[in-house]
Write a protein that holds these residues in place. Sequence first.
Motif, mmCIF file in Angstrom:
data_model
loop_
_atom_site.group_PDB
_atom_site.id
_atom_site.type_symbol
_atom_site.label_atom_id
_atom_site.label_comp_id
_atom_site.label_asym_id
_atom_site.label_seq_id
_atom_site.Cartn_x
_atom_site.Cartn_y
_atom_site.Cartn_z
ATOM 1 N N VAL A 118 1.761 -2.889 4.258
ATOM 2 C CA VAL A 118 0.628 -3.766 3.887
ATOM 3 C C VAL A 118 -0.675 -3.337 4.554
ATOM 4 O O VAL A 118 -1.756 -3.770 4.148
ATOM 5 C CB VAL A 118 0.914 -5.262 4.204
ATOM 6 N N GLY A 119 -0.589 -2.480 5.559
ATOM 7 C CA GLY A 119 -1.809 -2.044 6.243
ATOM 8 C C GLY A 119 -2.469 -0.814 5.660
ATOM 9 O O GLY A 119 -3.502 -0.361 6.170
ATOM 10 N N THR A 143 -1.208 -2.684 9.804
ATOM 11 C CA THR A 143 -0.082 -3.461 9.265
ATOM 12 C C THR A 143 0.269 -4.614 10.196
ATOM 13 O O THR A 143 0.425 -5.765 9.757
ATOM 14 C CB THR A 143 1.146 -2.552 9.070
ATOM 15 N N GLY A 144 0.403 -4.316 11.495
ATOM 16 C CA GLY A 144 0.704 -5.381 12.452
ATOM 17 C C GLY A 144 -0.363 -6.461 12.462
ATOM 18 O O GLY A 144 -0.059 -7.658 12.527
ATOM 19 N N TRP A 145 -1.618 -6.039 12.388
ATOM 20 C CA TRP A 145 -2.752 -6.969 12.364
ATOM 21 C C TRP A 145 -2.695 -7.872 11.131
ATOM 22 O O TRP A 145 -2.878 -9.093 11.230
ATOM 23 C CB TRP A 145 -4.036 -6.141 12.400
ATOM 24 N N ILE A 146 -2.415 -7.284 9.983
ATOM 25 C CA ILE A 146 -2.355 -8.051 8.735
ATOM 26 C C ILE A 146 -1.217 -9.077 8.787
ATOM 27 O O ILE A 146 -1.391 -10.240 8.389
ATOM 28 C CB ILE A 146 -2.155 -7.109 7.521
ATOM 29 N N ILE A 147 -0.064 -8.682 9.275
ATOM 30 C CA ILE A 147 1.078 -9.602 9.338
ATOM 31 C C ILE A 147 0.788 -10.762 10.289
ATOM 32 O O ILE A 147 1.121 -11.916 10.013
ATOM 33 C CB ILE A 147 2.356 -8.857 9.778
ATOM 34 N N LEU A 152 0.143 -14.092 5.625
ATOM 35 C CA LEU A 152 1.548 -13.738 5.852
ATOM 36 C C LEU A 152 2.106 -14.435 7.082
ATOM 37 O O LEU A 152 3.279 -14.805 7.124
ATOM 38 C CB LEU A 152 1.676 -12.219 6.022
ATOM 39 N N HIS A 153 1.265 -14.608 8.092
ATOM 40 C CA HIS A 153 1.697 -15.283 9.315
ATOM 41 C C HIS A 153 2.233 -16.671 9.002
ATOM 42 O O HIS A 153 3.330 -17.053 9.443
ATOM 43 C CB HIS A 153 0.523 -15.368 10.305
ATOM 44 N N VAL A 166 8.378 -9.783 13.221
ATOM 45 C CA VAL A 166 8.351 -9.030 11.966
ATOM 46 C C VAL A 166 7.329 -7.900 12.053
ATOM 47 O O VAL A 166 7.586 -6.766 11.628
ATOM 48 C CB VAL A 166 8.043 -9.956 10.764
ATOM 49 N N ALA A 167 6.149 -8.194 12.614
ATOM 50 C CA ALA A 167 5.099 -7.175 12.747
ATOM 51 C C ALA A 167 5.577 -6.007 13.607
ATOM 52 O O ALA A 167 5.336 -4.842 13.284
ATOM 53 C CB ALA A 167 3.838 -7.800 13.353
ATOM 54 N N LYS A 168 6.261 -6.313 14.691
ATOM 55 C CA LYS A 168 6.759 -5.253 15.569
ATOM 56 C C LYS A 168 7.858 -4.436 14.888
ATOM 57 O O LYS A 168 7.891 -3.203 15.004
ATOM 58 C CB LYS A 168 7.272 -5.852 16.873
ATOM 59 N N LEU A 169 8.748 -5.097 14.178
ATOM 60 C CA LEU A 169 9.807 -4.382 13.465
ATOM 61 C C LEU A 169 9.228 -3.487 12.378
ATOM 62 O O LEU A 169 9.702 -2.370 12.156
ATOM 63 C CB LEU A 169 10.791 -5.374 12.834
ATOM 64 N N ALA A 170 8.208 -3.976 11.687
ATOM 65 C CA ALA A 170 7.602 -3.215 10.583
ATOM 66 C C ALA A 170 6.931 -1.945 11.078
ATOM 67 O O ALA A 170 6.760 -0.988 10.316
ATOM 68 C CB ALA A 170 6.586 -4.084 9.840
ATOM 69 N N THR A 171 6.563 -1.925 12.367
ATOM 70 C CA THR A 171 5.866 -0.759 12.930
ATOM 71 C C THR A 171 6.710 -0.051 13.991
ATOM 72 O O THR A 171 6.202 0.800 14.730
ATOM 73 C CB THR A 171 4.522 -1.201 13.546
ATOM 74 N N GLY A 172 7.980 -0.409 14.078
ATOM 75 C CA GLY A 172 8.897 0.267 15.000
ATOM 76 C C GLY A 172 8.591 0.031 16.454
ATOM 77 O O GLY A 172 8.795 0.920 17.287
#
Length: 448
Positions: A118-119, A143-147, A152-153, A166-172
């Motif tokens: 999403v970023g 991506t983390g910022w957007i989530i 989405l938050h 979720v944000a951390k998982l999405a960016t590893g």
Amino acid sequence: MRYGKLQLGQLSITQPELGVEMVMGQRWGEIKDPVHGYIYVAQIEKDIIDSFPMQRLHRLRQLAGAEYVYPGANHTRFEHSLGTMYLAQRLTMNSNLSQHMTEEEIQLVRLAALLHDVGHGPFSHVFEHLLEKFLDKTHEEITGWIIRKSELHDILENSGYDADTVAKLATGSLHRKGKAFLDQVVQSAIDVDKLDFIVRDTFHTGAEYGNIDIFRIIHMIDVLDENLAVNSGALSALESFMLARIESFRSIYFHRVSRAAQIMLAMAMEKAKDELGLVSFKSPEEYLSLNDYTVWTMLKLCEKSRKIMENLERRKLLKCAYDQTFYVKDKTVAKLFSTKEIRNEMRDKIAELARVEPRFVVIDVPTLPSVPYHHSAIMEPMEIPMFYKGRDGRKVPQRLSEISRIFEALRGFINVVRVYTEEKYREKVGEGATKMLGELPYSARISY
């Protein structure tokens, strides 16, 4: 895409093509994907799919610039995100992983896979050039910022999921103790993101490199010392995957014509960035307003970028004056790949030899941020953890480089240097680049 409404509630569905039973929570329906077939969607996933940040991905092409070579390459980040979520589901259905995961973690991984892109900015990886150069950011950070900061938050939190997780998982970057493999599902050497884009991009371009058994790899992935590892029984499928990455990179992601278009888009955005405010966004909403459609129109209307956009619309692309693949490890080549100052120095020298202004010379290498999947280029392949099972069932670690000659042969393979210029300067710049960087092989003289 076709959406089919199914009843809600706790359902146990047998999916014939999978040959497995899927137990899911609140089901919404199904989406027909041209690559993976039917993708079943839970209610929370449907809510996210209908959000603006996800729907915006319909307006971000997966491979901006590739359409100049492959007319069918008009697929988007949206369908890739759905495919990545589907493969995350398939991976977490693997009992080797699921036995180490809670039901909540399984759903969190699916959500992270769905949201992992999403970023991205307009023209996907081409916009990465602006993010890194002027904001020192990557699309993963966005991506983390957007989530965390967009609608989405609230969607996640209202459904009982922690948006920050979720944000951390999405960016590893979750780094949960004892469970490093959770990050690696979406961010690793052989993650579901790469498995999807290889088969999806080759499907839409018509290339044949993606005919690999990704489900053999998924089925043979296990957990070894809290990290994802692949059973050596899937070695042939894994080698096919690596070869597909190499061929796709050479023929799709770093195709000389695709790159010409991408370079021109990057140049147009850099020229117009201040006037159009492309890197001055302050809120997720401002960033999310930028997509392929809006930015293309803005660039056409902007005086500073109009000429480039007119040339793109008439397929008057930059021409490749020099194209060399280096198969040996060379310190000068290594510096070209890693050091902007060295590249600029060489650009200026080539321009001087060709008697043209430096702005008419562009040096292109695979590690530039605007190159699609430049982090995935197998220039120095990441070691993929492997293992075999002994007679006692114990997992014995192996190094891929020790059991695969193909893996070893690919090291340092994509060391490509290209020099682009306008058509009228092509011969002069080609001669200057050859003096600076060496003689071209015959194959590189063939223009396509």
